[in-house]
Design a protein around this motif. Structure first.
Motif, mmCIF file in Angstrom:
data_model
loop_
_atom_site.group_PDB
_atom_site.id
_atom_site.type_symbol
_atom_site.label_atom_id
_atom_site.label_comp_id
_atom_site.label_asym_id
_atom_site.label_seq_id
_atom_site.Cartn_x
_atom_site.Cartn_y
_atom_site.Cartn_z
ATOM 1 N N VAL A 105 -17.044 -27.722 26.284
ATOM 2 C CA VAL A 105 -16.873 -26.904 27.487
ATOM 3 C C VAL A 105 -15.405 -26.840 27.876
ATOM 4 C CG1 VAL A 105 -17.396 -26.757 29.955
ATOM 5 C CG2 VAL A 105 -19.210 -27.350 28.319
ATOM 6 N N ASP A 106 -14.725 -27.985 27.858
ATOM 7 C CA ASP A 106 -13.321 -28.034 28.259
ATOM 8 C C ASP A 106 -12.405 -27.319 27.273
ATOM 9 O OD1 ASP A 106 -14.189 -29.460 30.422
ATOM 10 O OD2 ASP A 106 -13.132 -31.317 29.935
ATOM 11 N N LEU A 107 -12.879 -27.129 26.045
ATOM 12 C CA LEU A 107 -12.103 -26.369 25.063
ATOM 13 C C LEU A 107 -12.396 -24.875 25.144
ATOM 14 C CD1 LEU A 107 -12.275 -28.709 21.924
ATOM 15 C CD2 LEU A 107 -10.337 -28.331 23.462
ATOM 16 N N GLY A 108 -13.233 -24.490 26.107
ATOM 17 C CA GLY A 108 -13.505 -23.078 26.332
ATOM 18 C C GLY A 108 -14.717 -22.539 25.616
ATOM 19 N N PHE A 109 -15.581 -23.441 25.129
ATOM 20 C CA PHE A 109 -16.742 -23.014 24.350
ATOM 21 C C PHE A 109 -18.057 -23.211 25.110
ATOM 22 C CE2 PHE A 109 -13.738 -24.702 20.933
ATOM 23 C CZ PHE A 109 -13.121 -23.467 20.771
ATOM 24 N N GLY A 110 -17.992 -23.182 26.413
ATOM 25 C CA GLY A 110 -19.178 -23.403 27.229
ATOM 26 C C GLY A 110 -20.206 -22.294 27.136
ATOM 27 N N SER A 111 -19.805 -21.134 26.598
ATOM 28 C CA SER A 111 -20.765 -20.034 26.480
ATOM 29 C C SER A 111 -21.625 -20.153 25.230
ATOM 30 C CB SER A 111 -20.024 -18.697 26.461
ATOM 31 O OG SER A 111 -19.139 -18.637 25.350
ATOM 32 N N GLY A 112 -21.260 -21.062 24.326
ATOM 33 C CA GLY A 112 -22.102 -21.264 23.157
ATOM 34 C C GLY A 112 -21.366 -21.891 21.994
ATOM 35 N N TYR A 113 -22.011 -22.872 21.376
ATOM 36 C CA TYR A 113 -21.459 -23.505 20.186
ATOM 37 C C TYR A 113 -22.586 -24.073 19.339
ATOM 38 C CZ TYR A 113 -22.184 -27.995 22.635
ATOM 39 O OH TYR A 113 -22.745 -29.064 23.292
ATOM 40 N N ILE A 114 -22.257 -24.452 18.105
ATOM 41 C CA ILE A 114 -23.190 -25.111 17.190
ATOM 42 C C ILE A 114 -22.801 -26.576 17.094
ATOM 43 C CG2 ILE A 114 -23.930 -25.270 14.768
ATOM 44 C CD1 ILE A 114 -23.479 -22.243 14.577
ATOM 45 N N ALA A 115 -23.784 -27.457 17.075
ATOM 46 C CA ALA A 115 -23.546 -28.884 16.900
ATOM 47 C C ALA A 115 -24.041 -29.316 15.534
ATOM 48 C CB ALA A 115 -24.244 -29.697 17.990
ATOM 49 N N GLN A 116 -23.257 -30.157 14.858
ATOM 50 C CA GLN A 116 -23.627 -30.680 13.556
ATOM 51 C C GLN A 116 -23.430 -32.191 13.559
ATOM 52 O OE1 GLN A 116 -22.269 -32.360 10.743
ATOM 53 N NE2 GLN A 116 -24.196 -31.984 9.659
ATOM 54 N N GLY A 117 -24.345 -32.931 12.893
ATOM 55 C CA GLY A 117 -24.176 -34.373 12.872
ATOM 56 C C GLY A 117 -24.980 -35.071 11.801
ATOM 57 N N GLY A 118 -24.519 -36.247 11.435
ATOM 58 C CA GLY A 118 -25.228 -37.139 10.530
ATOM 59 C C GLY A 118 -25.233 -38.540 11.114
ATOM 60 N N ASP A 119 -26.213 -39.364 10.727
ATOM 61 C CA ASP A 119 -26.320 -40.729 11.233
ATOM 62 C C ASP A 119 -26.335 -40.705 12.765
ATOM 63 O OD1 ASP A 119 -26.076 -43.730 10.214
ATOM 64 O OD2 ASP A 119 -24.750 -43.567 11.946
ATOM 65 N N LEU A 120 -25.520 -41.523 13.416
ATOM 66 C CA LEU A 120 -25.455 -41.511 14.880
ATOM 67 C C LEU A 120 -25.151 -40.111 15.382
ATOM 68 C CD1 LEU A 120 -25.295 -42.851 17.682
ATOM 69 C CD2 LEU A 120 -22.920 -43.456 17.153
#
Length: 402
Positions: free
Chosen positions: A183-198
């Motif tokens: 949000v603070d980087l200006g992406f509060g209108s939408g983003y994709i999250a990616q993750g592995g493990d934790l």
């Protein structure tokens, strides 16, 4: 120049500042002395076994110590880290206070670039994603890059700070801070999250709790206790073999997690007492959790351990112990069944969900990819295949953002 990807989007809410990693020569010399003076225990029946069934072997640790002292070049890895744009930004959280978050990034100059946050796990760091980022810089320019790539150090990991107040970091807090970073980087209108493990668990929380996350991709997937597995008859021979490895790991490889989950103070202090102890403890995971047909190099393992040592990551980062408590208690972990989901299955991961089961359990599974190589550290072990999956997933979910 990779640094040309460091132009921050204009008029963003937050205030990131450029960061360059430099470990002082004095700290490098001190580490070398500590390694040199750290003894290796005597030969035992267990530590001469080279199969890994009893953990790290004495011969491996002896060779790794010698290599750490004679051939390992931290400055080479530091230079590679600094070849990418790195930043720090304070994130305000109502429970944790002000948390100083580090992230590496590739910012695009395209107006419709897709923001993606990549979340690492334990015993990993943002370093896992640098090979993928390098591939992106070779494939695109800042003018053609279709994505804003944000690769943070998780709270209390690596170059990120933790709670400024006297509170315990939790999974919910870490997920909230990662969402606020976007949000603070200006992406509060939408983003994709990616993750592995934790990172996959934090991604799951983010997918449920934050509207700004429009879609999510994981390279580790665990069924909740209330999500019954499907029939074994639906599985291929390879999938059955994968599940056998998973069951064996649960029987023989889970001891570390019980220690983390029940005695985080003790294990944090013990492992922090010696760089060789740290090497044995988390080096074991890089050996055991990767694809044995293409193991992670000793130089890479040493870079990961050295980074953990200089950043005092291990004793701070044990809030993933909360996961262990949830597993032992049979608690479910949040995951969205509505948002578009992608899953990359690498065959030597610790736990996995076969295609038929995933398709039955997750109605909005828009991408499922099974790979023939790779393990728990998918982005590090198979960066090209990993990136191809992410790019394909982005194309499948672009409509969600329109």
């Amino acid at each position: 120049m990779v640094k040309t990807f460091g132009t921050i989007p204009e008029n963003i809410p937050g205030n990131p500042t450029p960061f360059t990693l430099h470990i002082p020569d004095e700290a490098l010399n001190e580490l070398r002395q500590l390694i040199k003076l750290s003894p290796i225990g005597p030969k035992t029946w267990w530590n001469q076994d080279m199969t890994g069934q009893f953990g790290v072997s004495r011969p491996w640790l002896t060779e790794a110590k010698e290599t750490w002292l004679s051939d390992f070049n931290w400055r080479k890895h530091e230079e590679f880290i600094n070849s990418f744009p790195n930043f720090k930004i304070p994130i305000a959280d109502h429970e944790a206070g002000s948390v100083d978050i580090h992230f590496a990034a590739l910012f695009s100059k395209k107006k419709n670039a897709m923001p993606i946050i990549f979340l690492h796990g334990y015993p990993g760091s943002f370093l896992e994603f640098l090979p993928m980022m390098q591939l992106l810089t070779e494939k695109y320019t800042p003018e053609t890059l279709p994505y804003h790539v944000i690769v943070p150090s998780l709270p209390d990991y690596g170059l990120s700070g933790g709670a400024s107040e006297n509170v315990e970091m939790t999974l919910d807090q870490a997920a909230r801070i990662m969402n606020q970073l976007m949000v603070d980087l200006g992406f509060g209108s939408g983003y994709i999250a990616q993750g592995g493990d934790l990172g996959s668990m934090l991604t799951r929380i983010i997918s449920v709790q934050y509207d700004a996350c429009k879609a999510f991709h994981v390279n580790m997937l665990v069924l909740n206790p209330d999500q019954a597995p499907g029939s074994m008859a639906d599985l291929t021979l390879d999938e059955r073999e994968h599940l056998e490895r998973t069951n064996k790991w649960r029987e023989t490889g889970f001891a570390y997690a019980l220690e983390h989950g029940t005695r985080p103070s003790t294990i944090g202090l013990v492992i922090s007492s010696s760089p060789l102890a740290l090497l044995a403890w988390i080096g074991e995971k890089h050996l055991e959790w990767s694809d044995p047909r293409g193991p992670i190099s000793l130089d890479t393992i040493l870079s990961m351990v050295t980074f953990y040592w200089f950043t005092s990551t291990f004793p701070r980062a044990l809030y993933h112990a909360e996961l262990v408590k949830n597993v032992l208690a049979g608690k479910s972990h949040p995951i969205s069944l509505e948002k578009p989901m992608g899953y990359s299955l690498f065959p030597y991961d610790l736990v996995l969900v076969p295609h038929a089961w995933a398709k039955e359990t997750y109605p909005n599974l828009v991408l499922f990819k099974t790979h023939s190589a790779g393990g728990h550290f998918g982005g590090l072990e198979q960066p090209r295949a990993f990136l191809e999956d992410v790019e394909e997933f982005v194309e499948k979910v672009r409509g969600t953002f329109e």
